[in-house]
Design an enzyme around this catalytic site. Structure first.
Site, PDB file in Angstrom:
ATOM      1  N   HIS A  92       0.925  -1.126  -0.673  1.00 30.31           N
ATOM      2  CA  HIS A  92       0.085   0.390   0.102  1.00 30.31           C
ATOM      3  C   HIS A  92       0.501   1.200  -0.152  1.00 30.31           C
ATOM      4  O   HIS A  92       0.733   2.083  -1.106  1.00 30.31           O
ATOM      5  CB  HIS A  92      -1.307  -0.454   1.360  1.00 30.31           C
ATOM      6  CG  HIS A  92      -1.790   1.452   1.360  1.00 30.31           C
ATOM      7  ND1 HIS A  92      -0.702   2.239   2.262  1.00 30.31           N
ATOM      8  CD2 HIS A  92      -2.540   1.841   1.317  1.00 30.31           C
ATOM      9  CE1 HIS A  92      -1.586   3.392   2.392  1.00 30.31           C
ATOM     10  NE2 HIS A  92      -2.759   3.028   1.875  1.00 30.31           N
ATOM     11  N   ASN A  93       1.813   1.519   1.031  1.00 31.23           N
ATOM     12  CA  ASN A  93       2.547   2.035   0.943  1.00 31.23           C
ATOM     13  C   ASN A  93       3.525   2.629  -0.385  1.00 31.23           C
ATOM     14  O   ASN A  93       4.152   3.650  -0.479  1.00 31.23           O
ATOM     15  CB  ASN A  93       3.565   2.359   2.192  1.00 31.23           C
ATOM     16  CG  ASN A  93       2.817   2.405   3.160  1.00 31.23           C
ATOM     17  OD1 ASN A  93       2.123   2.226   3.374  1.00 31.23           O
ATOM     18  ND2 ASN A  93       3.523   3.111   4.364  1.00 31.23           N
TER      19      ASN A  93
ATOM     20  N   GLU B 209       0.939   4.534  -2.551  1.00 34.46           N
ATOM     21  CA  GLU B 209       0.972   5.454  -1.891  1.00 34.46           C
ATOM     22  C   GLU B 209       2.295   6.439  -2.905  1.00 34.46           C
ATOM     23  O   GLU B 209       2.297   7.595  -3.253  1.00 34.46           O
ATOM     24  CB  GLU B 209       1.135   5.754  -0.329  1.00 34.46           C
ATOM     25  CG  GLU B 209       1.207   6.627  -0.403  1.00 34.46           C
ATOM     26  CD  GLU B 209       1.099   6.573   1.539  1.00 34.46           C
ATOM     27  OE1 GLU B 209       0.840   5.864   2.501  1.00 34.46           O
ATOM     28  OE2 GLU B 209       1.669   7.416   1.895  1.00 34.46           O
TER      29      GLU B 209
END
Ligand code: NBP
Length: 478
Positions: free
Chosen positions: A185-186, A189
């Site tokens: 997820h990061n 991002e």
């Protein structure tokens, strides 16, 4: 009063999660290594729910109903091991330690295995949404045994963000699966932010659109397929004027981007898995390059650009929007593909529709797009790559002409667009019938006898490059 959960580590994330739990009706025991943070929390927010103060880990453990649930919100790394070491002798079989910090998934796997020997469950939980999310509803990605989720899942689901009434929290998989998914997820991002930066750079230095006007453009984009938290806050940041100078805020900010390491972890893990997350990798490298300030200053003096003036297409802004959308889609596709690779490597049964679902609200990459991604994976015919889902194949295909125009213009203008261009290269490489990898294999065979396979017959072969150039069948050992 016995508490249903204990939280140790009351810095910004721990304090806000403890408040979120208490506001949702749970009795929460709270502890911090230094008592000042416990005092501060109880003084400012003690009336928000039922808190039990604990001045030691012993007191924390004693205040909990069994099986005990202890949420660690201490700094990732050695502090987590230290707290686990202190807690373990105080806990019983079936008690649960939950690590809600940004731990590396390999550490979570190691800790889970070690604690399982003493019958203690270890749940590694990825939490996204920052300070505000922790208080008002984050996106939560829990890993660990299924049994432990039966105990902690309902609590986590209750404090999570919701999308269409559904909690953004679901059991991800065993051991480090939750932290792995949070890490990816990061990574996504990072790419999401970099493509926004590239679009903004093109609008400014390609089309001459100043930040305040760009803010309107991003606000407009936020009502279409790009609608997302990051696009929304981009408009806010671009619109902001520095009160001291009256200049656009972004013009007074040093242009070297920091990182806390989860993007780097994503890329390192992807390299280990052989997963081509080129957009995410370029976004991590872009931050690294931005931080090489002295080399950049030297380069400005020493290196020629030979930029070419290009006539931008009339609707360049729309072209940039499409290039941003296509590149963003590629980054999501790459991140999700990496999850598929990780599931095979680490024995997880990751459900991509469930994962996309819990990123729809609460977390930093929350976006309308994630609802479409959820639908693409939930449709029954799970695509092997997100881009192959009919709706996405059509959407990215439609963006290709604009994407090519934008990358070509950027190259001519000397504006670096590492994620726009590497994502387009990924898209083209995926589609290409023949790749130059055949030549790579030939070279590897010549200098290292690494062998190759042929596309007209089975087997593994080697050419006698230093001899009569005949081909011999080789054992498939290289
Ligand atoms: P920090 O990561 O800044 O950690 C501070 C906390 O760790 C304090 O409670 C501190 O206690 C405690 N601590 C340390 Br440092 N060393 C310790 C030790 N050896 N033993 C016991 N406690 C120790 O806090 P945070 O920003 O709230 O983040 C907590 C976790 O959540 C981190 O893993 C972070 O990466 C993750 N996370 C943060 C965000 C965010 O937006 N900040 C978002 C998502 C996830 P002390 O008060 O006694 O020094």
């Amino acid at each position: 009063m016995s508490a249903q959960i204990g939280v140790t580590g009351l810095a910004v994330m721990g304090a806000n999660l403890a408040r979120n739990l208490a506001r949702n009706g749970y009795t929460v025991a709270v502890h911090n290594r230094t008592a000042a943070k416990t005092d501060a929390l109880l003084e400012a927010h003690g009336n928000e729910g039922d808190f039990v103060r604990a001045d030691s880990l012993e007191e924390l453990v004693d205040s909990l109903e069994k099986p005990r649930r202890v949420l660690l919100m201490v700094k990732a790394g050695a502090p987590v091991d230290s707290v686990i070491e202190q807690l373990t002798p105080l806990l019983d079989t079936d008690d649960i330690i939950i690590d809600g910090g940004n731990s590396h998934f390999a550490d979570t796997r190691r800790r889970e295995a070690a604690l399982a020997e003493s019958g203690i469950h270890f749940v590694g939980v990825g939490v996204s949404g920052g300070e505000e999310g922790a208080l008002l509803g984050p996106s939560i990605m829990p890993g660990g045994s299924r049994k432990s989720y039966d105990s902690v899942g309902p609590m986590l689901e209750k404090i999570a963000a919701t999308y269409d009434g559904e909690p953004c929290c679901t059991w991800i998989g065993t051991d480090g699966a939750g932290h792995f998914v949070k890490m990816v997820h990061n990574g996504i991002e990072y790419a999401d932010m970099q493509v926004i930066g590239e679009a903004s750079d093109l609008l400014r230095h390609g089309a001459g659109i100043e930040p305040a006007r760009q803010a309107d453009i991003f606000t407009d984009w936020n009502s279409g397929p790009l609608s997302s938290f990051l696009i929304e806050i981009t408009a806010e940041v671009l619109r902001h004027e520095d009160p001291a100078t009256g200049k656009p805020f972004i013009d007074v900010v040093v242009d070297s981007a920091g990182q806390k390491g989860t993007g780097r972890w994503t890329v390192v893990s992807a390299l280990e898995l052989g997963s081509p997350v080129s957009g995410i990798a370029e976004s991590v490298f872009a931050r690294a390059l931005s931080s090489q300030r002295s080399q950049r200053a030297e380069a400005q003096e020493l290196l020629a650009g030979h930029e070419v003036d290009v006539e931008l297409p009339e609707n360049f802004v729309e072209d940039v929007r499409q290039a941003l959308f296509a590149s963003k889609l590629v980054s999501y596709a790459q991140g999700l593909d990496m999850l598929t690779g990780a599931a095979q490597e680490y024995g997880w049964e990751l459900k991509l529709d469930e994962i996309a679902k819990l990123w729809r609200a609460g977390c930093i990459i929350r976006a309308e797009l994630l609802d479409d991604i959820t639908k693409a994976y939930a449709s029954g015919s799970e695509p092997s790559n997100l881009l192959f889902a009919p709706a996405f194949a059509e959407a990215i295909g439609a963006a290709v002409p604009a994407w090519r125009r934008v990358v070509a213009a950027a190259v001519q203008l000397g504006i670096p667009v590492p994620v726009f261009s590497s994502s387009l290269a990924y898209y083209d490489a995926l589609r290409r019938k023949r790749l130059p990898a055949a030549l790579t294999q030939g070279l590897r065979d010549l200098f290292g006898a690494h062998t190759y396979q042929r596309n007209d017959k089975e087997g593994t072969f080697h050419t006698l490059w230093g001899g009569d150039l005949s081909e011999v069948e080789a054992a498939d050992t290289h």
